[in-house]
Scaffold this motif. Structure first.
Motif, PDB file in Angstrom:
ATOM      1  N   SER B  52     -53.413  46.254 -83.847  1.00 15.26           N
ATOM      2  CA  SER B  52     -53.966  45.920 -82.677  1.00 15.26           C
ATOM      3  C   SER B  52     -55.048  44.905 -82.759  1.00 15.26           C
ATOM      4  N   LEU B  82     -55.389  45.477 -75.722  1.00 18.06           N
ATOM      5  CA  LEU B  82     -55.876  46.367 -74.724  1.00 18.06           C
ATOM      6  C   LEU B  82     -54.424  47.225 -74.156  1.00 18.06           C
ATOM      7  N   LYS B  83     -53.646  46.284 -73.739  1.00 13.90           N
ATOM      8  CA  LYS B  83     -52.519  46.864 -73.190  1.00 13.90           C
ATOM      9  C   LYS B  83     -50.926  46.354 -74.058  1.00 13.90           C
ATOM     10  N   VAL B  89     -58.457  41.551 -75.208  1.00 16.81           N
ATOM     11  CA  VAL B  89     -59.888  41.008 -74.980  1.00 16.81           C
ATOM     12  C   VAL B  89     -60.530  40.376 -76.143  1.00 16.81           C
ATOM     13  N   PRO B 138     -51.576  48.837 -78.294  1.00 12.58           N
ATOM     14  CA  PRO B 138     -52.786  48.847 -78.032  1.00 12.58           C
ATOM     15  C   PRO B 138     -53.766  49.591 -78.629  1.00 12.58           C
ATOM     16  N   LEU B 141     -59.426  53.643 -77.428  1.00 14.22           N
ATOM     17  CA  LEU B 141     -60.385  53.388 -76.961  1.00 14.22           C
ATOM     18  C   LEU B 141     -61.373  54.782 -77.195  1.00 14.22           C
ATOM     19  N   ILE B 237     -66.913  47.373 -72.380  1.00 12.79           N
ATOM     20  CA  ILE B 237     -65.510  46.791 -72.253  1.00 12.79           C
ATOM     21  C   ILE B 237     -64.848  47.551 -71.327  1.00 12.79           C
ATOM     22  N   LYS B 238     -64.821  48.769 -71.406  1.00 13.92           N
ATOM     23  CA  LYS B 238     -64.329  49.834 -70.443  1.00 13.92           C
ATOM     24  C   LYS B 238     -64.717  49.443 -68.969  1.00 13.92           C
ATOM     25  N   THR B 241     -63.886  45.008 -68.197  1.00 10.36           N
ATOM     26  CA  THR B 241     -62.479  44.652 -68.138  1.00 10.36           C
ATOM     27  C   THR B 241     -61.582  45.044 -66.907  1.00 10.36           C
TER      28      THR B 241
END
Lengths: 374, 271
Positions: B52, B82-83, B89, B138, B141, B237-238, B241
């Protein structure tokens, strides 16, 4: 009733054994105990090496310069493994054991390409603690790495970290390819060079060597030569004083797809033979080097040579992979290769590997006597 | 049941149990001699998180040299997936002023990346790549609220552009504010894991393998690691983004502003 008593006894013993293993009277964690145990067991086998190099100053007066490094005792006969750059050009070598005893050391053999050297001291058997060699083949990123050495000449020092990466290829100071290098975040500073890098069972997995550092001190990126490389060259270093490198007697160049297209070749990638040494192994096997000059971009290269596409049945895509493959073999071994001719058509040849001449020099290597950064 | 028989049975059970426990401890001891439990855990963590984390190489061009005809390699950094459809990111300072962004996945595949959004204030940027036929993995988190000083952390990144590297350390402090390049970054995580130039945008994960921060800055007199690194907490970040990725809010805002302006102009013209 007797069985019951006996079973109770077995149960009690088991509880004792398991209890002793899980909860040991110390208030130290398992990891700490592991570090301490390894340090106490291995540290007596790590030596400090001080070298004296005679240099000329501006007025050509002879000035001695002292250098410091580390080394590992690897044999009961008093053989010590260290880095080539620690002992390079030294006129006098002194080895200090962990117990403080000093010995004059003799250089037995060294190899600048893999940056390894072997020294010998005349010490009694009972004074030598041998560091066992492990294997660097199945190392995993994330496992513990312990370095013991003599940073900045301070004296014996333990640093720990993890293995940050394995299998990277770097070029040593003389332009030779050093492959499968181990990277660690354990602090490795100047003076650590030549010391052992150990795993959590106290076995040597590498010889700490160069630091990648813009500041001259540890930034958390240290390198070690894998112990498997050391094992390969060790016997030769002790018996002959040098390592007999298997040799093809040719200059190879990576044939990239772009280059292949520019030269209108039938193959896409491989190792192109730029020139061969007369009477060298490849020449004797009938492989041809380049004949004419061609300008590609800003470079003038010799073209017209054969292109090696397979070594021992396995496809090779660049010059470095051919060199790595040959490096793992011995002098006198026979290798089968598939080469593609410049004009087209393939040929299978069998090459008997020769021994690399002693005056061999890598491309871009500085002539000896030139002041080098230590 | 006969008393003697029962006792016999019981004692046999006891012996069996003891033997199993003893055997287990011996096996555990033998395995522990190869690698400690701590090492096993770290190896597992690296192997699960490494796919990742990506390496980012940027090229900028020199407009004075033949009008950008030869882009020069200018910087390297890291990024976090992330995805799975290719959203990465990273730090804004990694991709700022970059003409061309090359993203190297941990399996060696190289992809071209485009900056889709960035925030100067948070030093954060979103890079999109086309993952091709196999989707990316990903990262999981975590929660940076629950971090405690002393907790073990791992940093994965691409220091000095040499390739994917793992370094380990602990959380040294949380809630630090620093000034970095004319920017004040607040509420950062301080760590002792080796972080160097090129680690920027890389992942800082906890011992569960969850992302807790993005390595961003270091404090150092030399410009390289001295054991003080800083990471943007994952909670930032959460929160940042989704806003960066969601352009509908911006469009809606402009639409609303346009409607209000239209209405105002009409009122003025009417009067």
């Amino acid at each position: 009733m007797r069985t019951r008593k006996w079973s109770c006894f077995v149960f009690a013993m088991t509880v004792l054994v398991v209890g002793g293993a899980v909860n040991c009277g110390w208030s130290l964690t398992e990891d700490e105990r592991n570090n301490i145990e390894i340090y106490e067991r291995v540290a007596p086998g790590v030596v400090n090496i001080s070298s004296t190099v005679l240099e000329h100053d501006f007025f050509f007066n002879i000035v001695p310069r002292q250098g410091a490094g580390s080394g590992s005792i690897i044999d009961p006969r008093g053989y010590i493994l260290t880095n080539h750059h620690v002992i390079e050009d030294a006129t006098k070598l002194e080895v200090t054991l962990a117990n403080g005893k000093k010995y004059g050391a003799k250089l037995i053999g060294s190899d600048p390409d893999v940056d390894l050297a072997v020294l010998k001291i005349e010490a009694k058997r009972q004074e030598l603690t041998i560091i066992p060699m492990g294997s660097s083949e199945s190392l995993k990123v994330g496992q513990k790495a312990i370095a013991i050495g003599n940073p900045f000449g301070l004296g014996q020092t333990l640093t720990t970290g993890v293995i940050s990466s394995v299998g990277r290829t770097i070029r040593s100071s003389n332009g030779a390819l050093v492959d499968a290098i181990i990277q660690t975040d354990a602090s490795i500073n100047p003076g650590n060079s030549g010391g052992p890098l150990l795993d959590s069972s106290g076995k040597m997995i590498g010889i700490t060597t160069a630091i990648f550092s813009p500041t001259g001190a540890s930034v958390g990126i240290g390198f070690a030569i894998p112990v498997d490389t050391a094992k390969r060259v060790l016997t030769d270093l002790i018996e002959k004083g040098y390592y007999a490198y298997p040799w093809l007697g040719a200059t190879l160049m990576t044939l990239t797809p772009d280059l292949a297209e520019a030269l209108k070749l039938s193959v896409k990638s491989g190792a192109m033979v730029v020139e061969t040494v007369d009477g060298g192994p490849l020449d004797r096997a009938g492989v041809k080097g380049g004949r004419s000059r061609a300008q590609i971009g800003n470079n003038i290269i010799l073209v017209g040579g054969d292109i090696i596409v397979r070594v021992d049945g396995e496809a090779v895509s660049d010059a470095d992979s051919v060199i790595r493959r040959i490096r793992r073999m011995r002098v006198g071994d026979r290798v089968s290769m598939e080469v593609v001719h410049w004009e087209g058509g393939t040929k299978n040849v069998t090459v008997t590997l020769g021994e690399r001449p002693k005056d061999f020099r890598h491309r871009g290597e500085q002539p000896r006597g030139f002041p080098r950064r230590r | 049941m006969d008393e003697a028989l029962r006792q016999n049975l019981q004692s046999r059970k006891l012996i069996l149990f003891s033997l199993i426990v003893a055997f287990g401890s011996v096996i555990g001891g033998v395995q522990g001699r190869c690698l400690t439990a701590d090492e096993e855990a770290t190896i597992w963590l690296y192997e699960s998180v490494a796919p990742s984390v990506v390496n980012i190489t940027t090229s900028a061009c020199d407009p004075e040299f033949f009008f950008c005809s030869t882009p020069t390699e200018s910087g390297s950094g890291s990024g976090i997936v992330l995805k799975e459809e290719g959203i990465i990111v990273t730090n804004r300072h990694v991709v700022a002023n970059a003409e061309f962004i090359q993203v190297t996945l941990s399996d060696g595949r190289k992809k071209r990346g485009d900056v889709v959004a960035s925030s100067v204030r948070d030093d954060m940027a979103i890079v999109r790549i086309d993952p091709g036929d196999s989707p990316l993995k990903p990262i999981t988190l975590g929660n940076s609220e629950q971090l405690q000083v002393g907790e073990k952390v791992l940093a994965i990144g691409n220091p000095f552009g040499i390739g994917q590297t793992l370094s380990a350390g602990v959380v040294s402090m949380t809630g630090r504010s620093i000034r970095s390049g004319g920017l004040v970054l607040k509420d950062l995580i301080q760590t002792s894991a080796a972080i160097n130039p090129g680690n920027s945008g890389g992942a800082l994960v906890n011992s569960k393998g969850e992302l807790i921060g993005m390595n961003t800055a270091i404090l150092s007199p030399t410009g390289t690691n001295v054991g003080i690194g800083f990471a943007i907490p994952v909670n930032r970040i959460k929160s940042v983004t989704p806003g960066l990725m969601n352009r509908w809010g911006t469009w809606l805002g402009w639409l609303l502003a346009g409607l209000i302006a239209y209405w105002c102009v009409r009122r003025i013209l009417q009067t």
